[in-house]
Enzyme design. Structure first.
Site, mmCIF file in Angstrom:
data_model
loop_
_atom_site.group_PDB
_atom_site.id
_atom_site.type_symbol
_atom_site.label_atom_id
_atom_site.label_comp_id
_atom_site.label_asym_id
_atom_site.label_seq_id
_atom_site.Cartn_x
_atom_site.Cartn_y
_atom_site.Cartn_z
ATOM 1 C CG ASP A 53 -2.053 -0.957 1.135
ATOM 2 O OD1 ASP A 53 -2.455 -1.274 0.003
ATOM 3 O OD2 ASP A 53 -2.537 -1.404 2.194
ATOM 4 C CE1 TYR A 111 4.262 -6.802 3.492
ATOM 5 C CE2 TYR A 111 3.644 -9.120 3.580
ATOM 6 C CZ TYR A 111 3.693 -7.911 2.900
ATOM 7 O OH TYR A 111 3.165 -7.813 1.640
#
Lengths: 245, 245
Positions: A53, A111
């Site tokens: 994003d 992540y």
């Protein structure tokens, strides 16, 4: 036709995310495709391992593209870095089997979410950390994090709208690392739904602030309602760290 | 009239340095004076502990200003941070004796220079580190660094043009800290000439690359010629870390 795998690093602060958008050239994929198309004289389509994003970073994102041109990997790396902006870099390139696909073949992704847990925010970390002023209970966060490990239906932990797609994913491990006033959450899994890491992080922060009891987490999995889980932690704390094949 | 001491943090990347310049509002002093003048309705002059060059950062810079207004310190901090850009912050404010002067009264300053010593540059560090690709000999850098400690005439280690001003300064300590592929040079002294930390760093890097023998350093002090010392390491690796009074 050559199939090239790229290892890419980027700071997402100034971009609208990975995925190309019509009418905007502020995307990572868009910037890379422009440079690769210019290099080859072909219209290059880059396949990323997944989207990130706006504001999310990547220490290691993987992508692949096909070209008729015969450039070698060192030339590709140098050409890209000469023409890319300073906040995007190609750090490796490798010729792969024609069937290699950066998204379909990805086995695991890691992540990291950075939290700065200090009464005073540190301005040097403003684009790379989420600042939490109130002291977090790290022991509780560590306990709660273990409840996410394994195969679960993460329906409550995504903003995905499509109800037909499977929301079952497997998280292999979560590590919570304390480093002075910084907290790093590493999550490794076989795949992640839209906003999944940020919602898991938001849920862990609510546990660490005493707003949510960790014993509620199994119920959240069962209820499958986005509204039961924690808030979506902001994008700047998140970075894609590794993709394996 | 109140005399206020400010503790300021800034990322220097987007500025032309600390000192106000005519015709440019891209200076740290300029941004702060504008906000303080707006707050008080008075024309505020801010006295910094010293200047920093374009691209140089400060984790802790000290400055003071006088005002007829009667705002308290918490109000000043909040007002400044509401109106300053995101890369400048006031982290503390304190009312001082009327004679307190941020430059004249400074007793010690600590600077840190960050080197990223890795074959591949890390783009997340591009504004905060100098990237040195070739492996540095850290043991040699540590030995050489000790030769700068003490009172010396640093004429060879400055770009100061004025030959009449004293170039004698005292360095109290230099610490070299290794942290994975990063090298941090901490220098504490009673004062620093223009570009002094960056030229000392450049000299240490040349020692670490085998381009300069550390035994030459006493001769460089004696010759007092800028051309004998090492190069001026670039600004983005440098940060002002502390000022004591």
């Amino acid at each position: 036709m050559k199939n090239i795998k790229l290892t890419i690093q980027y700071e997402g602060t100034n971009y609208r995310g990975w995925q190309k958008q019509k009418g905007s050239d502020k995307t990572i994929q868009g910037k890379l495709e422009n440079v690769l198309s210019k290099m080859t004289g072909e219209e290059i389509t880059l396949i990323g391992s997944g989207r990130t994003d706006a504001g999310v970073h990547a220490e290691k994102q993987i992508a692949n593209f096909k070209m008729n041109s015969d450039f070698d990997c060192e030339y590709i790396i140098n050409y890209c870095n000469d023409f890319l902006p300073q906040d995007i870099a190609v750090i490796a390139a490798k010729e792969m089997h024609p069937l290699f696909h950066a998204r379909y073949n990805a086995k695991t992704k890691t992540y990291r979410y950075n939290i700065n847990n200090n009464p005073i925010p540190n301005l040097f970390q403003r684009n790379f950390c989420y600042h939490v002023e109130e002291k977090l209970n790290i022991a509780l966060i560590k306990e709660a994090s273990q409840l996410f490990i394994g195969e679960h239906d993460f329906r409550a932990f995504t903003t995905l709208k499509n109800k037909k797609k499977s929301t079952v994913r497997t998280i292999y491990d979560i590590k919570i690392i304390e480093n002075y006033e910084n907290l790093q959450i590493y999550i490794i899994g076989n795949g992640f739904l839209h906003n999944m890491v940020r919602i898991i992080t938001g849920t862990l922060i609510e546990v660490g602030l005493g707003k949510l009891n960790k014993d509620e987490i199994p119920n959240i999995f069962e209820e499958k309602a986005r509204s039961s889980a924690g808030f979506t932690a902001p994008p700047q704390g998140l970075a894609l760290i590794d993709v394996t094949y």
